[in-house]
Design an enzyme around this catalytic site. Structure first.
Site, PDB file in Angstrom:
ATOM      1  N   ASP A   1       0.792  -1.229   0.000  1.00 53.47           N
ATOM      2  CA  ASP A   1       0.000   0.000   0.000  1.00 53.47           C
ATOM      3  C   ASP A   1       0.826   1.281   0.000  1.00 53.47           C
ATOM      4  OD1 ASP A   1      -2.597  -1.025  -0.206  1.00 53.47           O
ATOM      5  OD2 ASP A   1      -2.546  -1.654   1.881  1.00 53.47           O
TER       6      ASP A   1
ATOM      7  N   ASP B   1      -6.478  -4.238  -5.451  1.00 54.73           N
ATOM      8  CA  ASP B   1      -6.214  -2.898  -4.912  1.00 54.73           C
ATOM      9  C   ASP B   1      -4.877  -2.338  -5.399  1.00 54.73           C
ATOM     10  OD1 ASP B   1      -7.477  -4.899  -3.349  1.00 54.73           O
ATOM     11  OD2 ASP B   1      -7.609  -3.581  -1.628  1.00 54.73           O
TER      12      ASP B   1
HETATM   13  N1  GLY Z   1      -7.120  -1.483  -0.081  1.00 51.79           N
HETATM   14  C1  GLY Z   1      -7.936  -2.088   0.886  1.00 51.79           C
HETATM   15  C2  GLY Z   1      -9.363  -1.802   0.678  1.00 51.79           C
HETATM   16  O1  GLY Z   1      -9.769  -1.285  -0.350  1.00 51.79           O
HETATM   17  O2  GLY Z   1     -10.119  -2.086   1.562  1.00 51.79           O
END
Ligand code: GLY
Length: 399
Positions: A105, A177
């Protein structure tokens, strides 16, 4: 087109929301400063940075508040936004000190903070932080299979819990994601002239095209490979209803993420994938008053909404609209307006004295506590602001 049951045109709605946004964000910035918000309790945010864990300062959502501040700085020039955004970035820098603690992330964390700062002000420390984050992200690349590994192994317990199972072996997992994290790598290549970051990003996006997206435009959340051989193993359910279903926020990450991969590479197959995923989202929201369910393939009851999916999808549609002909553009922009307006009517809180704007966000479908279901979540606010400022022509490019 362009008018809903309230009788307002899209332009009238946009102008009104923009005025409300100025008041709300000014009050929030004065009140919060460098506090890092996620979801309010009793109308008040707590600070996400109060400890240095993955769920404290390292939480993947901690870049959205500085992103909101940079967007407002771009729109208004008010120095208070810049000062607060820089202060939050300084707090986030600690994340980069431990390569064992980070996950994929890094794009969500550092594009809307350090990279935004560098793009706007040329700050050298911010550039260094952005590039360090890019190195750490590229270092997660799994050569066999060609994907960026989502999480460290020790997060297997948490991942298993979300899926209603025991500890999962997540060493070979990629997730949809990450399509929003790889723009950090595109930026790093553009900034340094070193093509290796971009190669990693493109390979990851190609693997996602093959294994994450499905032919009908829906997506898997998670795809698991053997990390040693790169062989495909499975596509287990993730934050949506279950295996084979369609988690709406994952859909929206695909819409926006593939559109961005097109912007950064010019590979038309990425734009086509973004459009296919977008058409799937539009069809599913259109039959539900333009409100996004948490999962488009969950049972009819209980009804659970996730406004974050609408906000992100709207931004993705506005991104697609920048890369298509005038005749196509209208379609994507109108669909974005419908999602934004439907959520505004049902879920937005514009009272300046109360924290957060968009209610109705859901973190994951199978939430036994209900604490993460239909609540305000910071990234719904971020993407609402980005969409509104894009439509006003006042946004800052972040991704
Ligand atoms: N990136 C984690 C979510 O969208 O919950």
């Amino acid at each position: 087109m362009g008018e809903t049951k309230t009788g307002q045109t899209n332009q009238e709605w946009l102008d009104e929301v923009y005025d409300k946004l100025l008041l709300k964000m000014k009050a929030e910035c004065d009140r919060l400063g460098t506090l890092i918000p996620y979801t309010p309790k009793d109308g008040k945010y707590a600070d996400m940075g109060s400890d240095d864990s993955l769920y404290g300062i390292g939480n993947w959502t901690n870049g959205f508040w500085p992103g909101m501040l940079w967007q407002m700085y771009e729109a208004t020039g008010d120095e208070a936004y810049r000062t607060a955004a820089k202060g939050v970035e300084d707090r986030l820098a600690v994340i980069l000190e431990d390569s064992d603690e980070v996950n994929h992330d890094l794009g969500f964390l550092f594009l809307p903070s350090a990279v935004a700062n560098y793009r706007k002000t040329g700050d050298k420390d911010a550039r260094r932080r952005g590039l360090l984050a890019a190195h750490l992200l590229a270092g997660r690349y799994n050569l066999q299979g060609g994907f960026i590994r989502a999480w460290p192994d020790r997060m297997g317990e948490m991942a298993g819990k979300i899926m209603g199972a025991g500890k999962a072996d997540i060493r070979g997992w990629m997730i949809v994601d990450c399509m929003m994290n790889i723009p950090l790598l595109y930026w790093a290549s553009e900034e340094t002239g070193d093509p290796r970051f971009k190669h990693v990003a493109v390979n990851h996006a190609k693997t996602a095209q093959q294994y994450v997206t499905r032919p009908d435009g829906s997506c898997n959340h998670i795809v698991g490979f053997d990390p040693d051989t790169g062989e495909f193993i499975h596509a287990p359910g993730g934050q949506g209803y279950g295996e084979g279903s369609s988690w709406s926020r994952g859909q929206s990450w695909a819409v926006y993420g593939f559109a961005l991969s097109y912007r950064h590479t010019g590979d038309v197959s990425f734009l086509d994938t973004a459009k296919r995923c977008a058409h799937y989202c539009i069809a599913n929201m259109a039959v539900n008053d333009w409100l996004p369910l948490v999962d488009y393939r969950a049972p009819e009851e209980p009804v659970k909404y996730d406004t974050t999916a609408a906000m992100i999808t709207a931004c993705g549609l506005l991104e697609i609209a920048e890369h298509v002909t005038e005749n196509e553009k209208r379609f994507y922009i109108e669909a974005a307006y419908r999602m934004l307006r439907a959520c505004d009517e049902k879920f937005c809180n514009w009272v300046p004295e109360e924290d957060s704007i968009v209610d109705g966000g859901t973190y994951f479908y199978n939430d036994p506590t209900g604490e993460n279901t239909e609540v305000p979540i910071i990234y719904a606010d971020y993407y609402l602001i980005e969409a509104v400022l894009r439509l006003k022509g006042k946004d800052m490019f972040i991704w």
